[in-house]
Enzyme design. Structure first.
Site, PDB file in Angstrom:
ATOM      1  N   ASP A 271       0.848  -1.195   0.000  1.00 52.97           N
ATOM      2  CA  ASP A 271       0.000   0.000   0.000  1.00 52.97           C
ATOM      3  C   ASP A 271       0.890   1.254   0.000  1.00 52.97           C
ATOM      4  OD1 ASP A 271      -2.394   1.419   0.221  1.00 52.97           O
ATOM      5  OD2 ASP A 271      -2.368   1.385   2.420  1.00 52.97           O
TER       6      ASP A 271
ATOM      7  N   ASP B 123       2.780   4.985  -5.515  1.00 49.20           N
ATOM      8  CA  ASP B 123       2.020   6.223  -5.342  1.00 49.20           C
ATOM      9  C   ASP B 123       2.889   7.430  -5.681  1.00 49.20           C
ATOM     10  OD1 ASP B 123       0.514   8.356  -4.608  1.00 49.20           O
ATOM     11  OD2 ASP B 123       0.217   7.758  -2.516  1.00 49.20           O
TER      12      ASP B 123
ATOM     13  N   GLY C 121      -8.966   5.730   1.290  1.00 52.68           N
ATOM     14  CA  GLY C 121      -9.620   6.579   2.282  1.00 52.68           C
ATOM     15  C   GLY C 121     -11.109   6.307   2.377  1.00 52.68           C
TER      16      GLY C 121
ATOM     17  N   SER D 288      -8.654   2.700   8.769  1.00 48.66           N
ATOM     18  CA  SER D 288      -9.056   3.442   9.972  1.00 48.66           C
ATOM     19  C   SER D 288     -10.197   2.788  10.741  1.00 48.66           C
ATOM     20  CB  SER D 288      -9.470   4.869   9.592  1.00 48.66           C
ATOM     21  OG  SER D 288      -8.367   5.557   9.077  1.00 48.66           O
TER      22      SER D 288
HETATM   23  P1  13P Z   1      -8.901   4.932   5.609  1.00 47.22           P
HETATM   24  O1  13P Z   1      -8.013   5.801   6.429  1.00 47.22           O
HETATM   25  O2  13P Z   1     -10.142   5.641   5.192  1.00 47.22           O
HETATM   26  O3  13P Z   1      -9.205   3.619   6.277  1.00 47.22           O
HETATM   27  O4  13P Z   1      -8.114   4.595   4.238  1.00 47.22           O
HETATM   28  C1  13P Z   1      -7.162   3.575   4.190  1.00 47.22           C
HETATM   29  C2  13P Z   1      -6.372   3.601   2.936  1.00 47.22           C
HETATM   30  O5  13P Z   1      -6.682   4.259   1.965  1.00 47.22           O
HETATM   31  C3  13P Z   1      -5.167   2.758   2.900  1.00 47.22           C
HETATM   32  O6  13P Z   1      -4.436   2.939   1.722  1.00 47.22           O
HETATM   33  O1  G3H Z   2      -3.121   4.859   3.632  1.00 39.62           O
HETATM   34  C1  G3H Z   2      -2.653   4.717   4.748  1.00 39.62           C
HETATM   35  C2  G3H Z   2      -2.944   3.480   5.510  1.00 39.62           C
HETATM   36  O2  G3H Z   2      -3.994   3.704   6.407  1.00 39.62           O
HETATM   37  C3  G3H Z   2      -1.695   2.975   6.183  1.00 39.62           C
HETATM   38  O3  G3H Z   2      -1.306   3.814   7.196  1.00 39.62           O
HETATM   39  O4  G3H Z   2       1.121   4.287   6.832  1.00 39.62           O
HETATM   40  O5  G3H Z   2       0.065   4.477   9.122  1.00 39.62           O
HETATM   41  O6  G3H Z   2       0.453   2.234   8.085  1.00 39.62           O
HETATM   42  P1  G3H Z   2       0.175   3.709   7.838  1.00 39.62           P
HETATM   43 ZN    ZN Z   3      -4.519   4.910   0.936  1.00 38.99          ZN
END
Ligand code: 13P
Ligand code: G3H
Ligand code: ZN
Length: 338
Positions: A99, A121, A232, A277
């Site tokens: 991610d 990204d 998000g 989140s």
């Molecule tokens: P949230 O913060 O809305 O859960 O989004 C998570 C996310 O986009 C991880 O890449």
């Molecule tokens: O997009 C962000 C994700 O919620 C991951 O968050 O970088 O704190 O692990 P993090």
């Molecule tokens: Zn994200």
């Protein structure tokens, strides 16, 4: 020593997204940082028969240690098979995904360590630099049949004080150019979501604003059949915020994405929905409650266990009622196994 994701039992996202696009659902992409989150994600996804993308951020990779993570991930596939067998259910397709990868080196390292999918990204870079780095990752990843997610448009939180609409939302024409030039397999877009628990500024009693689904529709029109990703996408359930605040926490003016907006997006071109989140909130709320109600408790299993149970409920609910991914694993598995 490098390992290919097939040796660990993972799949890339190609077939998952094809089904998601055609059948109007999204594959859940749930972030994990520890064993309890991973167990909860897999238990929920097997029991609801949903495909799943296990998502690891750069920070999570550092937190859990990359070597341990590789074995944890391998264990995850076996764990999922065991739950399926115990419940008389079939195997589910699982992808292991990086991610928000921020460099070619990180993406390469993940590809060489069993990831079946990576995100690069470059959304904060000037456009041509985003194209260049994304193409570089795609060219490397595709040699190993690893799928790549790019991002175009900036996901801004209200805390970042971004005022210009045009600089935030994804431009549909630019999306076409980006996909053509880079060869990415999916694209994260910006249509009004943002990361974290404070996504919108709403006064008490006011409704959270809708997403810019019109932009999504334009992108779908210009890129028919192409999988779109929504970051998000947590809904920030107020019931968990209330528990957090009742038991000593302080989270004010939180707001998440409306579930009806996610439901609409997944029935359109959105094939992957990222949620982190919401699970953090669930975990925090349960642990706070137990600490407050049983101040003498000091066995981590007694608070992490109930947190895990509540996360299973959250993920199952999302699969069934929001992303519509429940029940979609068998057909995908059938195609993957040929
Ligand atoms: P949230 O913060 O809305 O859960 O989004 C998570 C996310 O986009 C991880 O890449
Ligand atoms: O997009 C962000 C994700 O919620 C991951 O968050 O970088 O704190 O692990 P993090
Ligand atoms: Zn994200």
């Amino acid at each position: 020593m490098s390992v290919h994701y097939r040796e660990l039992g993972f799949y890339n996202t190609r077939v998952m997204f094809k089904h998601a696009y055609q059948k109007g659902f999204a594959v859940p992409a749930y972030n994990f940082n520890n064993m309890e989150q991973l167990q909860a994600i897999l238990t929920a996804c097997v029991l609801t028969q949903s495909p799943v993308i296990l998502q690891v951020s750069k920070g999570a990779r550092q937190y859990a240690n990359q070597t341990l993570l590789r074995y944890l991930a391998k264990g995850a596939v076996e764990f999922a098979k065991e739950i399926a067998y115990q419940n008389g259910l079939g195997e589910i397709p699982i992808a292991l995904h990086l991610d928000h990868g921020d460099s070619f080196e990180l993406a390469k390292d993940c590809i060489e360590n069993g990831f079946s999918s990576v995100m690069i990204d470059g959304s904060h870079l000037p456009y041509e630099e985003n194209v260049a780095i994304t193409k570089k990752v795609v060219d490397f990843a595709h040699q190993f049949d690893v799928t790549v997610e790019g991002e175009l448009g900036i996901l801004a939180g209200i805390e970042e004080h971004v005022s210009s609409e045009k600089s935030i939302y994804t431009d549909p024409d630019q999306a076409v150019d980006f996909v053509e030039k880079t060869g990415v397999d999916s694209l994260a877009i910006s249509i009004g979501t943002s990361h974290g628990a404070y996504k919108f500024k709403v006064k008490p009693g006011e409704e959270v604003p809708p997403l810019r689904l019109d932009i999504l529709e334009k992108i779908k029109e210009k890129l028919p059949g192409f999988p779109i990703v929504l970051h998000g996408a947590s809904s920030v359930p107020q019931e968990y915020i209330e528990i957090i605040n009742k038991y000593g926490g302080k989270m004010e003016n939180t707001a998440g994405v409306r579930e009806d907006q996610i439901q609409k997006a997944v029935q359109s071109a959105v094939c992957k929905v990222n949620v982190d989140s919401d699970a953090r909130l669930v975990m925090t709320s349960i642990i706070r409650k137990i600490f407050a109600e049983k101040p003498s408790e000091f066995d981590p299993r007694k608070y992490l266990g109930p947190a895990r149970e509540e996360m299973i409920k959250l993920y199952s609910y999302k699969n069934e009622k929001v992303l519509f991914s429940a029940g979609k694993a068998p057909d995908i598995m059938k195609e993957l196994k040929g």
